[in-house]
Design a protein around this motif. Sequence first.
Motif, PDB file in Angstrom:
ATOM      1  N   MET A 198       0.857  -1.196   0.000  1.00 37.03           N
ATOM      2  CA  MET A 198       0.000   0.000   0.000  1.00 37.03           C
ATOM      3  C   MET A 198       0.884   1.234   0.000  1.00 37.03           C
ATOM      4  SD  MET A 198      -2.987   0.980   2.744  1.00 37.03           S
ATOM      5  CE  MET A 198      -3.963   2.459   2.519  1.00 37.03           C
ATOM      6  N   SER A 199       0.629   2.152  -0.932  1.00 33.36           N
ATOM      7  CA  SER A 199       1.461   3.346  -1.044  1.00 33.36           C
ATOM      8  C   SER A 199       1.191   4.280   0.123  1.00 33.36           C
ATOM      9  CB  SER A 199       1.179   4.075  -2.363  1.00 33.36           C
ATOM     10  OG  SER A 199      -0.174   4.472  -2.415  1.00 33.36           O
ATOM     11  N   PRO A 200       2.218   4.992   0.609  1.00 32.35           N
ATOM     12  CA  PRO A 200       2.029   5.911   1.728  1.00 32.35           C
ATOM     13  C   PRO A 200       1.142   7.088   1.325  1.00 32.35           C
ATOM     14  CG  PRO A 200       4.214   6.172   0.754  1.00 32.35           C
ATOM     15  CD  PRO A 200       3.597   4.976   0.109  1.00 32.35           C
ATOM     16  N   ILE A 201       0.464   7.656   2.327  1.00 26.58           N
ATOM     17  CA  ILE A 201      -0.395   8.809   2.081  1.00 26.58           C
ATOM     18  C   ILE A 201       0.466  10.015   1.720  1.00 26.58           C
ATOM     19  CG2 ILE A 201      -1.987  10.439   3.173  1.00 26.58           C
ATOM     20  CD1 ILE A 201      -3.024   8.151   4.886  1.00 26.58           C
ATOM     21  N   ARG A 202       0.104  10.694   0.636  1.00 27.33           N
ATOM     22  CA  ARG A 202       0.837  11.902   0.251  1.00 27.33           C
ATOM     23  C   ARG A 202       0.382  13.075   1.088  1.00 27.33           C
ATOM     24  NH1 ARG A 202       0.704  16.528  -2.794  1.00 27.33           N
ATOM     25  NH2 ARG A 202      -1.480  16.299  -3.363  1.00 27.33           N
ATOM     26  N   GLN A 203       1.312  13.703   1.740  1.00 31.94           N
ATOM     27  CA  GLN A 203       0.964  14.857   2.557  1.00 31.94           C
ATOM     28  C   GLN A 203       0.730  16.075   1.668  1.00 31.94           C
ATOM     29  OE1 GLN A 203       4.025  15.557   5.475  1.00 31.94           O
ATOM     30  NE2 GLN A 203       3.329  13.910   6.802  1.00 31.94           N
ATOM     31  N   PRO A 204      -0.431  16.719   1.771  1.00 25.62           N
ATOM     32  CA  PRO A 204      -0.632  17.955   1.011  1.00 25.62           C
ATOM     33  C   PRO A 204       0.337  19.022   1.502  1.00 25.62           C
ATOM     34  CG  PRO A 204      -2.423  17.609   2.571  1.00 25.62           C
ATOM     35  CD  PRO A 204      -1.604  16.366   2.583  1.00 25.62           C
ATOM     36  N   HIS A 205       0.882  19.773   0.579  1.00 23.82           N
ATOM     37  CA  HIS A 205       1.830  20.821   0.972  1.00 23.82           C
ATOM     38  C   HIS A 205       1.061  22.062   1.413  1.00 23.82           C
ATOM     39  CE1 HIS A 205       5.773  22.593   1.323  1.00 23.82           C
ATOM     40  NE2 HIS A 205       5.289  23.689   0.776  1.00 23.82           N
ATOM     41  N   VAL A 206       1.436  22.596   2.559  1.00 23.76           N
ATOM     42  CA  VAL A 206       0.750  23.739   3.158  1.00 23.76           C
ATOM     43  C   VAL A 206       1.656  24.962   3.077  1.00 23.76           C
ATOM     44  CG1 VAL A 206      -0.375  24.643   5.226  1.00 23.76           C
ATOM     45  CG2 VAL A 206      -0.441  22.176   4.745  1.00 23.76           C
ATOM     46  N   ALA A 207       1.138  26.056   2.530  1.00 17.55           N
ATOM     47  CA  ALA A 207       1.862  27.334   2.491  1.00 17.55           C
ATOM     48  C   ALA A 207       1.297  28.240   3.579  1.00 17.55           C
ATOM     49  CB  ALA A 207       1.721  27.996   1.125  1.00 17.55           C
ATOM     50  N   ILE A 208       2.122  28.579   4.537  1.00 15.29           N
ATOM     51  CA  ILE A 208       1.727  29.458   5.646  1.00 15.29           C
ATOM     52  C   ILE A 208       2.347  30.824   5.391  1.00 15.29           C
ATOM     53  CG2 ILE A 208       1.842  29.815   8.145  1.00 15.29           C
ATOM     54  CD1 ILE A 208       2.354  26.749   8.365  1.00 15.29           C
ATOM     55  N   ILE A 209       1.516  31.862   5.387  1.00 17.88           N
ATOM     56  CA  ILE A 209       2.006  33.218   5.110  1.00 17.88           C
ATOM     57  C   ILE A 209       2.077  33.986   6.422  1.00 17.88           C
ATOM     58  CG2 ILE A 209       1.787  35.238   3.623  1.00 17.88           C
ATOM     59  CD1 ILE A 209       1.786  32.549   2.134  1.00 17.88           C
ATOM     60  N   ARG A 229      -7.552  15.387   6.855  1.00 19.45           N
ATOM     61  CA  ARG A 229      -8.631  14.871   6.002  1.00 19.45           C
ATOM     62  C   ARG A 229      -8.204  14.895   4.536  1.00 19.45           C
ATOM     63  NH1 ARG A 229     -13.638  12.921   8.373  1.00 19.45           N
ATOM     64  NH2 ARG A 229     -13.708  13.776  10.477  1.00 19.45           N
ATOM     65  N   LEU A 230      -7.582  15.998   4.146  1.00 20.23           N
ATOM     66  CA  LEU A 230      -7.153  16.123   2.750  1.00 20.23           C
ATOM     67  C   LEU A 230      -6.079  15.105   2.399  1.00 20.23           C
ATOM     68  CD1 LEU A 230      -7.048  20.017   2.531  1.00 20.23           C
ATOM     69  CD2 LEU A 230      -8.582  18.517   1.254  1.00 20.23           C
ATOM     70  N   ALA A 231      -5.276  14.737   3.389  1.00 20.72           N
ATOM     71  CA  ALA A 231      -4.217  13.757   3.136  1.00 20.72           C
ATOM     72  C   ALA A 231      -4.791  12.398   2.733  1.00 20.72           C
ATOM     73  CB  ALA A 231      -3.336  13.610   4.373  1.00 20.72           C
ATOM     74  N   ARG A 232      -6.029  12.139   3.172  1.00 17.74           N
ATOM     75  CA  ARG A 232      -6.658  10.860   2.828  1.00 17.74           C
ATOM     76  C   ARG A 232      -7.238  10.870   1.410  1.00 17.74           C
ATOM     77  NH1 ARG A 232     -10.113  10.990   8.346  1.00 17.74           N
ATOM     78  NH2 ARG A 232      -8.354  10.970   9.798  1.00 17.74           N
ATOM     79  N   ARG A 233      -7.348  12.093   0.835  1.00 19.71           N
ATOM     80  CA  ARG A 233      -7.871  12.212  -0.532  1.00 19.71           C
ATOM     81  C   ARG A 233      -6.925  13.076  -1.353  1.00 19.71           C
ATOM     82  NH1 ARG A 233     -13.982  12.604  -1.562  1.00 19.71           N
ATOM     83  NH2 ARG A 233     -13.054  12.229  -3.610  1.00 19.71           N
ATOM     84  N   PRO A 234      -5.774  12.546  -1.708  1.00 22.42           N
ATOM     85  CA  PRO A 234      -4.773  13.334  -2.434  1.00 22.42           C
ATOM     86  C   PRO A 234      -5.362  14.028  -3.659  1.00 22.42           C
ATOM     87  CG  PRO A 234      -3.876  11.202  -1.819  1.00 22.42           C
ATOM     88  CD  PRO A 234      -5.353  11.144  -1.515  1.00 22.42           C
ATOM     89  N   GLY A 235      -5.064  15.321  -3.774  1.00 22.05           N
ATOM     90  CA  GLY A 235      -5.533  16.089  -4.915  1.00 22.05           C
ATOM     91  C   GLY A 235      -6.903  16.691  -4.756  1.00 22.05           C
ATOM     92  N   ALA A 236      -7.619  16.362  -3.666  1.00 15.97           N
ATOM     93  CA  ALA A 236      -8.948  16.931  -3.438  1.00 15.97           C
ATOM     94  C   ALA A 236      -8.832  18.289  -2.754  1.00 15.97           C
ATOM     95  CB  ALA A 236      -9.788  15.979  -2.589  1.00 15.97           C
ATOM     96  N   ALA A 237      -9.943  18.981  -2.685  1.00 20.04           N
ATOM     97  CA  ALA A 237      -9.980  20.283  -2.019  1.00 20.04           C
ATOM     98  C   ALA A 237     -11.284  20.414  -1.242  1.00 20.04           C
ATOM     99  CB  ALA A 237      -9.863  21.413  -3.043  1.00 20.04           C
TER     100      ALA A 237
END
Length: 490
Positions: free
Chosen positions: A1-12, A413-421
């Motif tokens: 099973m492939s690892p969950i892709r972490q969404p990249h977060v930009a903090i300003i 939550r987003l990490a469980r659905r890579p590419g979703a928003a």
Amino acid sequence: MSPIRQPHVAIIGSGFAGIAVAAQLKRAGHTSFTIFERAPGVGGVWRDNTYPGAACDVPSHLYSYSFVPEPTWRRRFAEQPEILQYLRRCVEQHRLTRHLRLNTAIEAADYDERSRRWRLRTGSGEVVEADVLVPAVGQLSEPLIPELPGMGDFAGPMFHSARWDHQVDLRDKRVAVIGTGASAVQFVPAIAGRVRELTVFQRSAPHVVPRPDRAYRPWHRFVFRNVPGAQSLARFGLWSFFEAAGRGLTTAQPIGKVFSLVAGWHRSTQLRAEQVSDDLAPDHPIGCKRVLFSSEYYPAFNRPGVRAETSRIERVTPQGLRTADGTEHPADVVIFGTGFDASNFLSSMAVRGVGGTRLDEVWEQGARAYLGMAVPRFPNMFVMYGPNTNLGSGSVVHMLESQAKYVVRLVRRLARRPGAALEVRPEAAERFDREIQQRLRDSVFTSCQSWYRDESGRISTNWPGSMTEYRRRTRCPDLSDYQVLAPSTT
């Protein structure tokens, strides 16, 4: 099973808000994030506000993260250098340095519907992509300087308190201070003893209550460091006091009358001259503007050469200021203590969402956001210290910690659905805004004009409830209030 892709977060931003999000992401095991900071160092307002006397008006043990307790505070109300050092320690403790991009201003952020990602443009023209955008620039980052006729004619130094010019020697100078906000209440007594004359131009006198500051002794720090629960107990006591005080501004306004009596007693006992006391008497109910804490402000006006001027400023002249009554007030230095452009959220960058929707146009009639964080048509954008999350009483750091945990839960939550928003539903955002504005109409905040309100009179800054309520409402995201935008298949 492939690892969950972490969404990249930009903090300003790297003040209390940005560091809170970054630290909570790290604590959750999420390492894919970048903190963009336009300045050469972290700290936000506590980096920028270096004026004499700069300190917090919320006690140190509450004005700090619960997950980074600090047992060695020097004072009950920490001063600016110590707070800045605390934030730097938080960065080091959570190993955030490698995530920092200093001297990097974000000028624009555009949402790409096809990739479901944010494209950020820096001041140098570089384009950076991220899955999640977290603006954490705060409400008090852009100094507000009134446009007065003749400002360009003044012959001497002129600066805002948040951009204090430490090269200017105030000794034996005639100094004009414009404004009587929280910063002025701190720096006026700090400079009163070194200037020749000090004139404080006041549009509306603030309510000032005693500031029970004290230096912590070694035994205090020993107890906080070594006695289990001592620091938590101190924090809980402070939290309880400010929660009760906050009720006096919203749902239990008779409590506010007690604070009004305290403020009146404080003024009458600290000022020697009755006329000065009358000049510094507020003309509005306590709490409708920010209540200020100081035990040194009023005594400063007992000094020779220090006075309050209540006439309206008509124009700036080469030698000083002229008021509406025709009086010329000579000045060698002019200092603005006029606060910040608090209601124009995210004004430092251009933000465009779905279909090129401009955030400044969406907020043209007043900024609003679901839970102060999410805006329809701006998927995967969560604003820290956004609309209606400021407090009339309490610790904004407590609010920021609630928001940071909420954002991290959504990111997971987003990490469980890579590419979703995730995009907040318009009806959920509208329902929330109606509730908040209705509650604010019944609060003391509507009884005068202040920086809490925008030009239309809408209160876009303050939260109408308690810190406890906000934490409860952000503890577990209600995903029914969001629509999930599926990953693009092209």
